[in-house]
Enzyme design. Structure first.
Site, PDB file in Angstrom:
ATOM      1  N   SER A  40      -0.364 -17.523  -3.399  1.00  0.00           N
ATOM      2  CA  SER A  40       1.093 -17.293  -3.480  1.00  0.00           C
ATOM      3  C   SER A  40       1.816 -18.573  -3.883  1.00  0.00           C
ATOM      4  O   SER A  40       2.738 -18.554  -4.710  1.00  0.00           O
ATOM      5  CB  SER A  40       1.626 -16.846  -2.113  1.00  0.00           C
ATOM      6  OG  SER A  40       1.103 -15.605  -1.767  1.00  0.00           O
ATOM      7  N   GLY A 113      -0.159  -8.504  -8.875  1.00  0.00           N
ATOM      8  CA  GLY A 113       1.161  -7.939  -8.581  1.00  0.00           C
ATOM      9  C   GLY A 113       2.201  -9.028  -8.422  1.00  0.00           C
ATOM     10  O   GLY A 113       3.365  -8.871  -8.824  1.00  0.00           O
ATOM     11  N   ARG A 141       0.049   0.310  -9.966  1.00  0.00           N
ATOM     12  CA  ARG A 141       0.780  -0.076  -8.748  1.00  0.00           C
ATOM     13  C   ARG A 141       2.292   0.081  -8.950  1.00  0.00           C
ATOM     14  O   ARG A 141       2.789  -0.040 -10.072  1.00  0.00           O
ATOM     15  CB  ARG A 141       0.411  -1.517  -8.366  1.00  0.00           C
ATOM     16  CG  ARG A 141      -1.056  -1.614  -7.952  1.00  0.00           C
ATOM     17  CD  ARG A 141      -1.458  -3.007  -7.601  1.00  0.00           C
ATOM     18  NE  ARG A 141      -0.750  -3.512  -6.448  1.00  0.00           N
ATOM     19  CZ  ARG A 141      -0.817  -4.772  -6.023  1.00  0.00           C
ATOM     20  NH1 ARG A 141      -1.564  -5.640  -6.689  1.00  0.00           N
ATOM     21  NH2 ARG A 141      -0.173  -5.150  -4.959  1.00  0.00           N
ATOM     22  N   ASP A 334      -2.648  -9.227   3.857  1.00  0.00           N
ATOM     23  CA  ASP A 334      -3.831  -9.438   3.014  1.00  0.00           C
ATOM     24  C   ASP A 334      -5.108  -9.614   3.834  1.00  0.00           C
ATOM     25  O   ASP A 334      -6.214  -9.581   3.291  1.00  0.00           O
ATOM     26  CB  ASP A 334      -3.626 -10.670   2.114  1.00  0.00           C
ATOM     27  CG  ASP A 334      -2.566 -10.416   1.046  1.00  0.00           C
ATOM     28  OD1 ASP A 334      -2.232  -9.243   0.799  1.00  0.00           O
ATOM     29  OD2 ASP A 334      -2.060 -11.397   0.462  1.00  0.00           O
ATOM     30  N   ARG A 366      -6.448   0.244   0.238  1.00  0.00           N
ATOM     31  CA  ARG A 366      -7.360  -0.495   1.124  1.00  0.00           C
ATOM     32  C   ARG A 366      -7.671   0.249   2.420  1.00  0.00           C
ATOM     33  O   ARG A 366      -8.657  -0.085   3.093  1.00  0.00           O
ATOM     34  CB  ARG A 366      -6.784  -1.887   1.414  1.00  0.00           C
ATOM     35  CG  ARG A 366      -6.909  -2.800   0.213  1.00  0.00           C
ATOM     36  CD  ARG A 366      -6.348  -4.179   0.441  1.00  0.00           C
ATOM     37  NE  ARG A 366      -6.671  -5.031  -0.712  1.00  0.00           N
ATOM     38  CZ  ARG A 366      -6.091  -6.181  -0.983  1.00  0.00           C
ATOM     39  NH1 ARG A 366      -5.137  -6.644  -0.190  1.00  0.00           N
ATOM     40  NH2 ARG A 366      -6.449  -6.888  -2.030  1.00  0.00           N
TER      41      ARG A 366
HETATM   42  C1  S3P Z   1       2.356 -11.909  -2.088  1.00  0.00           C
HETATM   43  C2  S3P Z   1       2.947 -11.021  -1.258  1.00  0.00           C
HETATM   44  C3  S3P Z   1       2.243  -9.916  -0.601  1.00  0.00           C
HETATM   45  C4  S3P Z   1       0.728 -10.070  -0.683  1.00  0.00           C
HETATM   46  C5  S3P Z   1       0.268 -10.538  -2.018  1.00  0.00           C
HETATM   47  C6  S3P Z   1       0.911 -11.861  -2.383  1.00  0.00           C
HETATM   48  C7  S3P Z   1       3.190 -12.969  -2.699  1.00  0.00           C
HETATM   49  O1  S3P Z   1       2.625  -8.709  -1.241  1.00  0.00           O
HETATM   50  O2  S3P Z   1       0.093  -8.857  -0.338  1.00  0.00           O
HETATM   51  O3  S3P Z   1      -1.147 -10.710  -2.028  1.00  0.00           O
HETATM   52  O4  S3P Z   1       2.640 -13.945  -3.214  1.00  0.00           O
HETATM   53  O5  S3P Z   1       4.413 -12.822  -2.683  1.00  0.00           O
HETATM   54  P1  S3P Z   1       3.965  -7.961  -0.800  1.00  0.00           P
HETATM   55  O6  S3P Z   1       4.976  -9.006  -0.611  1.00  0.00           O
HETATM   56  O7  S3P Z   1       4.357  -7.021  -1.899  1.00  0.00           O
HETATM   57  O8  S3P Z   1       3.590  -7.244   0.460  1.00  0.00           O
END
Ligand code: S3P
Length: 450
Positions: A40, A113, A141, A334, A366
């Site tokens: 992140s 994502g 997604r 996660d 998942r």
């Molecule tokens: C992330 C936020 C999370 C997480 C993803 C990374 C990020 O998703 O599951 O692996 O870097 O902002 P969500 O915020 O959509 O739950």
């Protein structure tokens, strides 16, 4: 518990399904590790330093050299940002400031994502057209969750197939400021709106129902963007560019999670992980493992200026089942696949995961995939709409299981293999590179077999 019919997970990778991991039982787990940089934080460092003004170069150290994050680097380069990579994990970024250019190609976010949702926020308010796409998993997604607030801001973005999924075409246009009440605790939605807010006509704000990870807020403050945080309300004033400052990326606790569970669930095991990100919006895994009975010591070390970092020591124990629900869910979102494995490895009780409907729209569904894989190795699992219940105490037996192209499923099942009678074979493991290059090498560093 009634066995459920297994709905197939989305498959991220069709092209190369060759890498298979074979895992045998561990006799001991011990040692010291560092894990690769936080995913992140790496995405955000590449994006925000790419938007920095002033013509200076900033250095990012311990950048996660995974496919996901390198796709974000390529995307920023395509937008006119100068990025050099003098070694595997170092980036030198000279931001394009307010002079981003129209990309010549469709931006491919691969499996990520985070890349797609954050870039959508950046691109909505630019003066040019762009397109975002990804692999089969990412293109299934939900993107409606960011299309809705962006459209309210006046953005012109369409889902090419009309199904609120990628590919997305964005006709950049001036944005207006809005207040948005996000129905989902999602750092990706929050970050998308805050990034779009940098290019809006006034102060943009949003609320989220439960605290999600706060890396964007920390990096906005560190790079001197005018963010105001009042509880779960976030406001950003436009017209200011991020400052160009060096960023140190701490180790990813979501990658460390695999070893924390492996060691925590093995009585007699002892493991230390150093230079680890210890952001309180991400350390829920430590709290859950402590509740399950693992002995964990957390030591804060040098601050990176934006993210807390330190070391964690874990001593294994006979774990017991616990409930994971409510506000804790976004903090461990996660880690739920590997925590489901922890529930199976516990010696007594049932681990109940609730309020985790979001798991259904991750890289795979998942809930469905973990329930099926755990059943395949002999664990009793009940799955329901927003989670699953995993009964402790089963004797795990190795089986051939599929990752369905989901990196965290592949790694969670490989760790389960360390506790199985007979060999665990995890198929379709190329996906591990999206978040944890070097996973198998790290496993070999801490696992001892007689
Ligand atoms: C992330 C936020 C999370 C997480 C993803 C990374 C990020 O998703 O599951 O692996 O870097 O902002 P969500 O915020 O959509 O739950």
């Amino acid at each position: 518990m009634k066995p459920q019919v297994f709905p197939p997970g989305r498959t991220a990778r069709k092209r190369d399904m060759s890498r298979t991991i074979h895992v045998r039982k561990a006799d001991f787990i011990e040692g010291t590790l560092t894990v690769p940089g936080d995913k992140s934080v790496s995405h955000r460092a590449a994006i925000l330093l790419g938007l920095a003004g002033g013509g200076q170069t900033a250095e990012v150290r311990n950048f996660l050299h995974s496919e996901d994050c390198l796709n974000t680097v390529k995307a920023m380069q395509g937008l006119g940002v100068s990025i050099q990579r003098p070694d595997l994990t170092t980036l030198h970024i000279e931001g394009a400031g307010d002079r981003l250019i129209e990309p010549r190609k469709v931006i491919d976010c691969g499996n990520s994502g985070t890349a797609m949702r954050l870039l959508a926020g950046v691109l909505a308010g630019q003066g040019f057209k762009s397109q975002l796409t990804g692999d089969a998993s990412l293109c299934s997604r939900p993107m409606g969750r960011v299309m809705k607030p962006l459209t309210q801001m006046g953005a012109k973005l369409v889902s090419d197939k009309g199904n609120d999924c990628a590919p997305l075409t964005i006709h950049g246009t001036p944005l207006k400021a809005i207040h948005y009440e996000s129905p989902v605790a999602s750092a990706q939605i929050k970050s998308c709106i805050l990034l779009a807010g940098l290019y809006a006509g006034g102060v943009t704000s949003l609320t989220e129902p439960v605290q999600s990870r706060d890396h964007t807020e920390r990096m906005f403050r560190y790079l001197e963007l005018p963010l105001v945080v009042e509880g779960l309300k976030y406001s950003i004033r436009p017209g200011v560019l991020p400052k160009s400052k060096n960023i140190m990326v701490p180790g990813d606790i979501s990658s460390a999670a695999f070893w924390l569970v492996a060691a925590g669930a093995k009585p007699g095991a002892s493991l230390r992980i150093e230079h680890l990100g210890l952001n309180p919006t991400r350390t829920g895994i430590l709290n859950v493992l402590i509740r399950m009975g693992a002995k964990i010591t957390e030591k804060l070390g040098a601050d990176t200026g934006h993210e807390p970092m330190g070391s964690v020591e874990v001593d294994g124990a006979a774990l017991k089942g616990v409930t994971i629900e409510g506000k804790e869910i976004p903090n461990v979102i996660d880690e739920l696949p590997i925590l489901a494995v922890a529930g199976a490895l516990a010696h007594e009780g049932v681990t109940v995961i609730k309020d985790a409907r979001e798991l259904r729209v991750k890289e795979t569904d998942r809930i469905a995939v973990m329930a099926a894989n755990l059943r395949a190795v002999g664990v009793e699992v009940e799955d329901y709409e927003d989670g699953m219940a995993i009964r402790a105490g089963a004797k795990l037996r190795g089986a051939k299981v599929k990752s369905h192209g989901d990196h965290r499923i592949a790694m969670a099942m490989a760790v389960a293999g360390l506790f199985c009678e007979g060999e665990m074979i995890v198929e379709d493991c190329d996906c591990i590179d999206t978040s944890y290059p070097g996973f198998e090498a790290d496993m070999n560093k801490i696992v001892i077999r007689k």
